[in-house]
Design an enzyme around this catalytic site. Structure first.
Site, PDB file in Angstrom:
ATOM      1  N   CYS A   1      -3.840  -1.079  -1.887  1.00  0.00           N
ATOM      2  CA  CYS A   1      -4.115   0.347  -2.092  1.00  0.00           C
ATOM      3  C   CYS A   1      -5.220   0.537  -3.146  1.00  0.00           C
ATOM      4  O   CYS A   1      -5.094   0.029  -4.274  1.00  0.00           O
ATOM      5  CB  CYS A   1      -2.816   0.995  -2.566  1.00  0.00           C
ATOM      6  SG  CYS A   1      -2.944   2.723  -2.957  1.00  0.00           S
TER       7      CYS A   1
ATOM      8  N   CYS B   1     -11.050   3.168  -0.356  1.00  0.00           N
ATOM      9  CA  CYS B   1      -9.685   3.569   0.009  1.00  0.00           C
ATOM     10  C   CYS B   1      -9.337   2.846   1.311  1.00  0.00           C
ATOM     11  O   CYS B   1     -10.198   2.682   2.192  1.00  0.00           O
ATOM     12  CB  CYS B   1      -9.666   5.080   0.213  1.00  0.00           C
ATOM     13  SG  CYS B   1      -8.173   5.711   0.979  1.00  0.00           S
TER      14      CYS B   1
ATOM     15  N   HIS C   1      -7.966   3.602   3.964  1.00  0.00           N
ATOM     16  CA  HIS C   1      -8.154   4.296   5.239  1.00  0.00           C
ATOM     17  C   HIS C   1      -9.623   4.386   5.677  1.00  0.00           C
ATOM     18  O   HIS C   1      -9.901   4.522   6.862  1.00  0.00           O
ATOM     19  CB  HIS C   1      -7.613   5.723   5.154  1.00  0.00           C
ATOM     20  CG  HIS C   1      -6.125   5.819   5.130  1.00  0.00           C
ATOM     21  ND1 HIS C   1      -5.355   5.192   4.180  1.00  0.00           N
ATOM     22  CD2 HIS C   1      -5.261   6.474   5.949  1.00  0.00           C
ATOM     23  CE1 HIS C   1      -4.082   5.460   4.400  1.00  0.00           C
ATOM     24  NE2 HIS C   1      -3.997   6.240   5.472  1.00  0.00           N
TER      25      HIS C   1
ATOM     26  N   GLU D   1      -5.101   9.384   9.677  1.00  0.00           N
ATOM     27  CA  GLU D   1      -3.693   9.333  10.090  1.00  0.00           C
ATOM     28  C   GLU D   1      -3.434  10.162  11.342  1.00  0.00           C
ATOM     29  O   GLU D   1      -2.426   9.987  12.010  1.00  0.00           O
ATOM     30  CB  GLU D   1      -2.800   9.770   8.939  1.00  0.00           C
ATOM     31  CG  GLU D   1      -3.021   8.825   7.770  1.00  0.00           C
ATOM     32  CD  GLU D   1      -1.819   8.552   6.934  1.00  0.00           C
ATOM     33  OE1 GLU D   1      -0.987   9.442   6.801  1.00  0.00           O
ATOM     34  OE2 GLU D   1      -1.730   7.425   6.393  1.00  0.00           O
TER      35      GLU D   1
ATOM     36  N   ASP E   1       0.871  -1.182   0.000  1.00  0.00           N
ATOM     37  CA  ASP E   1       0.000   0.000   0.000  1.00  0.00           C
ATOM     38  C   ASP E   1       0.903   1.224   0.000  1.00  0.00           C
ATOM     39  O   ASP E   1       2.113   1.117   0.245  1.00  0.00           O
ATOM     40  CB  ASP E   1      -0.881  -0.012   1.263  1.00  0.00           C
ATOM     41  CG  ASP E   1      -1.755   1.228   1.357  1.00  0.00           C
ATOM     42  OD1 ASP E   1      -2.346   1.619   0.337  1.00  0.00           O
ATOM     43  OD2 ASP E   1      -1.837   1.834   2.448  1.00  0.00           O
ATOM     44  N   SER E   2       0.303   2.377  -0.220  1.00  0.00           N
ATOM     45  CA  SER E   2       1.080   3.611  -0.177  1.00  0.00           C
ATOM     46  C   SER E   2       1.556   3.912   1.248  1.00  0.00           C
ATOM     47  O   SER E   2       2.449   4.727   1.433  1.00  0.00           O
ATOM     48  CB  SER E   2       0.240   4.764  -0.697  1.00  0.00           C
ATOM     49  OG  SER E   2      -0.976   4.830   0.008  1.00  0.00           O
TER      50      SER E   2
HETATM   51  N1  DGL Z   1      -3.771   3.911   0.179  1.00  0.00           N
HETATM   52  C1  DGL Z   1      -4.460   4.920  -0.600  1.00  0.00           C
HETATM   53  C2  DGL Z   1      -5.710   4.310  -1.217  1.00  0.00           C
HETATM   54  O1  DGL Z   1      -6.210   3.300  -0.766  1.00  0.00           O
HETATM   55  C3  DGL Z   1      -4.833   6.117   0.254  1.00  0.00           C
HETATM   56  C4  DGL Z   1      -3.681   6.990   0.663  1.00  0.00           C
HETATM   57  C5  DGL Z   1      -2.966   7.611  -0.530  1.00  0.00           C
HETATM   58  O2  DGL Z   1      -3.487   8.560  -1.159  1.00  0.00           O
HETATM   59  O3  DGL Z   1      -1.909   7.123  -0.847  1.00  0.00           O
HETATM   60  O4  DGL Z   1      -6.208   4.827  -2.185  1.00  0.00           O
END
Ligand code: DGL
Length: 268
Positions: free
Chosen positions: A73, A184, A186, A152, A10-11
């Protein structure tokens, strides 16, 4: 049988919501997790950059000898999945398809809402995925850029969260969606605030949980399931291992075991 781990990336930290679901579905599988915390966010980047990042993330996971790649992600799944499948000779799954199927199954009034990052919404990935299942369904999509920093910073269900939820989801309510994809990594952490605002009649879909539920079938089909493994999770990041260990426990819903290691993703 294949005793290698499942590679998940993931990011940043958010993909640990996927790890939580995968551990529940497949307690005997080892997991290698990479959170690209040094290059987060992906959701505001161009398609080209997101694909370049995803390819490096996969090359790193392959260096850890994984047998399957899970793109946890929402943004990278939306923008880069098909290119990554063409580039790499390993099974790669993203979070979009399973959640579109779950949303179409849950929807009763023909109206589905999708929320995600700007790049996810721009890609139209969920819209295409839903229409491929049932072209008569109306899809309403909205980016919610403030949701990631809220999570976050630990604002899961505070006054500020309630205001932002109302601001972003008002049109979903007005459009009378009965199913909402939390597109997403999060967003499942804001589930309580979102559910309260949208009301009882709206089904919320968590893409990571939907994806995890499909993994036993995918491993079984390709004879990739592990035997006698301990369900160990190795964690790697591209920045600040301490921060990851601290907030990561919230996403994972338990303490992060073992050391979180920092790698130089630019080398991959
Ligand atoms: N992990 C990203 C997503 O699920 C969210 C955070 C980001 O913008 O990197 O889209």
């Amino acid at each position: 049988m294949n005793n290698s781990g499942i590679g998940v990336f993931d990011s940043g930290l958010g993909g640990l919501t996927a790890v939580k679901s995968i551990c529940r579905e497949l307690p005997k599988e080892d997991i290698v997790y990479f959170g690209d915390t040094g290059r987060l966010p992906y959701g505001t980047k161009t398609e080209e950059t997101i694909k370049q990042y995803a390819a490096a993330d996969i090359r790193f996971l392959l260096s850890r000898d994984v047998k399957l790649i899970v793109i946890a992600c929402g943004t990278a799944s939306s923008v880069a999945l098909s290119d990554m499948r063409n580039m790499f000779d390993i099974p790669i799954v993203g979070v979009v398809e399973a959640s579109c199927m779950a949303a179409v199954r849950a929807c009763r009034n023909g109206k589905i809402g999708v929320i995600g990052t700007a790049a996810t919404v721009k890609s139209g990935s969920y819209l295409k995925g839903i229409k491929a299942q049932d072209s008569s369904i109306e899809v309403f999509s909205n980016p919610c850029p403030l949701f990631v920093p809220l999570v976050e910073n630990g604002h899961f269900d505070t006054e500020v969260t309630r205001l932002v939820v109302e601001e972003y989801l008002q049109t979903m309510k007005e459009n009378n969606v009965d199913t909402l994809i939390l597109g997403c990594t999060h967003y499942p952490l804001l589930e309580k605030a979102v559910a309260r605002y949208m009301g009882d009649g709206v089904t919320l879909i968590n893409p990571c949980a939907e994806l995890a539920a499909t993994l036993p079938g995918i491993l079984g089909k390709d004879n990739l399931a592990s035997r006698n493994r301990g369900g160990i999770c190795e964690n790697y990041v591209s920045d600040d291992p301490e921060g990851f260990a601290e907030l990561g426990g919230v996403f994972l819903d338990r303490k992060i075991d073992g050391q979180v290691k920092k790698i130089d993703i630019e080398k991959y």
